[in-house]
Scaffold this motif. Structure first.
Motif, PDB file in Angstrom:
ATOM      1  N   PRO A  19       0.839  -1.198   0.000  1.00 11.23           N
ATOM      2  CA  PRO A  19       0.000   0.000   0.000  1.00 11.23           C
ATOM      3  C   PRO A  19       0.877   1.251   0.000  1.00 11.23           C
ATOM      4  O   PRO A  19       1.978   1.240   0.553  1.00 11.23           O
ATOM      5  N   SER A  20       0.399   2.310  -0.622  1.00  7.93           N
ATOM      6  CA  SER A  20       1.144   3.574  -0.634  1.00  7.93           C
ATOM      7  C   SER A  20       1.173   4.157   0.773  1.00  7.93           C
ATOM      8  O   SER A  20       0.284   3.913   1.585  1.00  7.93           O
ATOM      9  N   LYS A  21       2.234   4.914   1.037  1.00  9.79           N
ATOM     10  CA  LYS A  21       2.348   5.571   2.344  1.00  9.79           C
ATOM     11  C   LYS A  21       2.151   7.060   2.140  1.00  9.79           C
ATOM     12  O   LYS A  21       2.519   7.593   1.104  1.00  9.79           O
ATOM     13  N   PRO A  22       1.613   7.772   3.072  1.00  5.79           N
ATOM     14  CA  PRO A  22       1.090   7.320   4.357  1.00  5.79           C
ATOM     15  C   PRO A  22      -0.398   7.007   4.323  1.00  5.79           C
ATOM     16  O   PRO A  22      -0.967   6.536   5.295  1.00  5.79           O
ATOM     17  N   TRP A  36      -8.719  -4.857  -1.844  1.00  2.00           N
ATOM     18  CA  TRP A  36      -7.695  -5.342  -0.921  1.00  2.00           C
ATOM     19  C   TRP A  36      -7.927  -4.685   0.435  1.00  2.00           C
ATOM     20  O   TRP A  36      -8.034  -3.471   0.542  1.00  2.00           O
ATOM     21  N   GLY A  37      -8.006  -5.478   1.468  1.00  2.00           N
ATOM     22  CA  GLY A  37      -8.384  -5.021   2.802  1.00  2.00           C
ATOM     23  C   GLY A  37      -7.491  -3.979   3.439  1.00  2.00           C
ATOM     24  O   GLY A  37      -7.941  -3.267   4.327  1.00  2.00           O
ATOM     25  N   VAL A  38      -6.248  -3.842   3.028  1.00  2.00           N
ATOM     26  CA  VAL A  38      -5.358  -2.848   3.642  1.00  2.00           C
ATOM     27  C   VAL A  38      -5.550  -1.453   3.048  1.00  2.00           C
ATOM     28  O   VAL A  38      -5.008  -0.483   3.574  1.00  2.00           O
ATOM     29  N   LEU A  39      -6.326  -1.353   1.974  1.00  4.57           N
ATOM     30  CA  LEU A  39      -6.566  -0.054   1.337  1.00  4.57           C
ATOM     31  C   LEU A  39      -7.769   0.626   1.967  1.00  4.57           C
ATOM     32  O   LEU A  39      -8.719  -0.013   2.403  1.00  4.57           O
ATOM     33  N   LYS A  40      -7.713   1.941   1.977  1.00  4.94           N
ATOM     34  CA  LYS A  40      -8.850   2.716   2.509  1.00  4.94           C
ATOM     35  C   LYS A  40      -9.896   2.906   1.453  1.00  4.94           C
ATOM     36  O   LYS A  40      -9.664   2.876   0.307  1.00  4.94           O
TER      37      LYS A  40
END
Length: 67
Positions: free
Chosen positions: A24-27, A63-67
């Motif tokens: 995932p991209s930060k931040p 994908w679950g880690v994305l907002k």
């Protein structure tokens, strides 16, 4: 050159079931970063077939880690 994809584009790289190399991209975790559209990874729904990052299907889930 690394690529980046928004989860608004329903491709394998933004899908919960794709198991290729990505992060995932930060931040903000609002994009997926990955090597290229030619990157391959297994799909947990398609009997572990190798699928390109740019592929898509009708069973896409963000994908679950994305907002």
């Amino acid at each position: 050159m690394p690529s980046s994809q928004s989860p608004q584009v329903k491709t394998c790289v933004t899908c919960q079931y794709w198991e290729g190399t990505r992060k995932p991209s930060k931040p903000f975790r609002d994009h997926v970063e990955y090597a290229s559209n030619q990157e391959k990874g297994e799909c947990g729904l398609h009997r572990e077939q190798q699928r390109y990052a740019s592929s898509g299907c009708g069973k896409w889930e963000k994908w679950g880690v994305l907002k």
